[in-house]
Design an enzyme around this catalytic site. Structure first.
Site, short mmCIF file in Angstrom:
data_model
loop_
_atom_site.label_atom_id
_atom_site.label_comp_id
_atom_site.label_asym_id
_atom_site.label_seq_id
_atom_site.Cartn_x
_atom_site.Cartn_y
_atom_site.Cartn_z
N SER A 170 0.83 -1.20 0.00
CA SER A 170 0.00 0.00 0.00
C SER A 170 0.87 1.26 0.00
O SER A 170 1.74 1.40 -0.86
CB SER A 170 -0.95 -0.06 1.21
OG SER A 170 -1.93 0.93 1.12
N ASP A 203 -10.33 -4.23 -4.31
CA ASP A 203 -9.73 -3.30 -3.34
C ASP A 203 -10.74 -2.25 -2.93
O ASP A 203 -11.35 -1.60 -3.77
CB ASP A 203 -8.50 -2.64 -3.98
CG ASP A 203 -7.60 -1.99 -2.94
OD1 ASP A 203 -8.09 -1.17 -2.15
OD2 ASP A 203 -6.40 -2.33 -2.92
N HIS A 251 -8.30 -4.90 0.63
CA HIS A 251 -7.02 -4.19 0.70
C HIS A 251 -6.21 -4.58 1.93
O HIS A 251 -5.02 -4.87 1.84
CB HIS A 251 -7.28 -2.68 0.70
CG HIS A 251 -6.03 -1.86 0.64
ND1 HIS A 251 -5.32 -1.71 -0.53
CD2 HIS A 251 -5.34 -1.20 1.60
CE1 HIS A 251 -4.25 -0.96 -0.29
NE2 HIS A 251 -4.23 -0.64 0.99
#
Ligand SMILES: *[C@@H]1O[C@H](CO)[C@@H](O)[C@H](O)[C@H]1NC(C)=O
Ligand SMILES: *[C@@H]1O[C@H](CO)[C@@H](O)[C@H](O)[C@H]1NC(C)=O
Ligand SMILES: *[C@@H]1O[C@H](CO)[C@@H](O)[C@H](O)[C@H]1NC(C)=O
Length: 290
Positions: free
Chosen positions: A96, A210, A265
């Site tokens: 991320s 996501d 995510h």
């Protein structure tokens, strides 16, 4: 005599022991180094004796969003460069926001990285409500309304990769971090591109479900096209058409590896993604120092 043989055996073992390349891990926003322990465990279980270090910037949780990205990269590089286990080179993985820290570190600090792996990254920035939800609510308006103000750029990490497709000019001129490391400005930094081209492999993933990175395809350098909420295609992305930091070249050299995952995510470095990780990503750590 037995002792003699024993010593010989030890010597042979030591001499020919497999020396896996060390690994550096970088977590995402509003989390801590411990968030990478599960994934780190997959590596230590797969590659006996491998050195794995998960980096914490400042105090971890708060500093992950209350320090600007350039500062985070600087602190990250200082920690990595001070670790004697890493002097001969290593593989590196960021998740991320951590994907931007590790890539920024390769470009700006010329770290001796062999394979660079980024999971559910934000290479072409984020925009919209979902990414803000990873921050405490008092920060939501600050970013959605004032992201490109100097005072916000100086303190909140996400402002450094907030890419508003309706204000791309402002983004390029006033956003401190992403347009710089992406070489999107008029004056490019060739060191960034040269450092990316030194990689043996560059791995990018996004998840098709996501719920945080918007657009998810940002993990592949595909942001929203100008004045739209449609992600760009490869043909439209300047990273490929203009090779700004070497994406087109890496692709032609077969060094660019792209995968699509299918987890939330927050699960990219956890059990729900384990099978995906073992099937696609683990191979990039299966290499040794000579
Ligand atoms: C690493 O690569 C070697 C050689 O190709 C292979 O035999 C081994 O199974 C791989 N290790 C893992 C954990 O995938
Ligand atoms: C390019 O980046 C390197 C590494 O961060 C830096 O030392 C250098 O000053 C930059 N060059 C220009 C022209 O900005
Ligand atoms: C993208 O490029 C390919 C060839 O490289 C072409 O076939 C395709 O039509 C292009 N797509 C768009 C949306 O321009």
């Amino acid at each position: 005599m037995d002792l003699f043989l024993f010593i010989i055996a030890l010597l042979i073992n030591t001499t020919y022991a497999v020396l896996y390349r060390p690994v550096v891990l970088m977590h995402g926003v509003t989390s801590t180094a411990a968030d990478m322990n599960e994934l780190g465990g997959w590596l230590t279980a797969s590659f006996p004796g491998i050195y794995v270090v998960s980096i914490e910037i400042g105090n971890g949780y708060e500093d992950s969003f209350l320090l600007p990205m350039n500062k985070q990269v600087e602190l990250f590089c200082a920690t990595v460069l001070a670790d004697e286990h890493l002097h001969d080179g290593f593989n590196m993985l960021g998740v991320s926001q951590g994907s931007l820290i590790v890539r920024g570190a390769v470009e700006q600090c010329s770290l001796p990285v062999y394979n660079l792996i980024t999971l559910v990254g934000a290479h072409q920035g984020v925009f919209g409500d979902p990414p803000l939800k990873s921050l405490p609510p008092q920060f939501w308006d600050l970013i959605s309304k004032y992201a490109y103000e100097e005072s916000v750029q100086n303190v909140i990490s996400i402002a450094g990769f907030w890419r508003d497709p309706f204000q791309l000019e402002k983004y390029i001129n006033r956003c401190h971090f992403l347009p710089d490391i992406n070489n999107e400005r008029e004056v490019r930094n060739e060191t960034y591109r040269n450092n990316m081209l030194k990689l043996n492999a560059f791995v990018m993933t996004y998840s098709d479900i996501d719920e945080t990175i918007t657009p998810p395809q940002s993990g592949w350098f595909l942001g929203y096209a100008s004045h739209s909420l449609q992600p760009e295609t490869w043909n439209q992305s300047r990273q490929f058409t203009e090779d700004l930091i070497g994406m087109q070249t890496l692709s032609e050299q077969g060094k660019l590896h792209m995968f699509i995952g299918h987890t939330r995510h927050a699960d990219a470095q956890h059990a729900p993604d384990k099978e995906f990780f073992f099937q696609n990503i683990l191979q990039f750590f299966n290499n040794t120092l000579s």
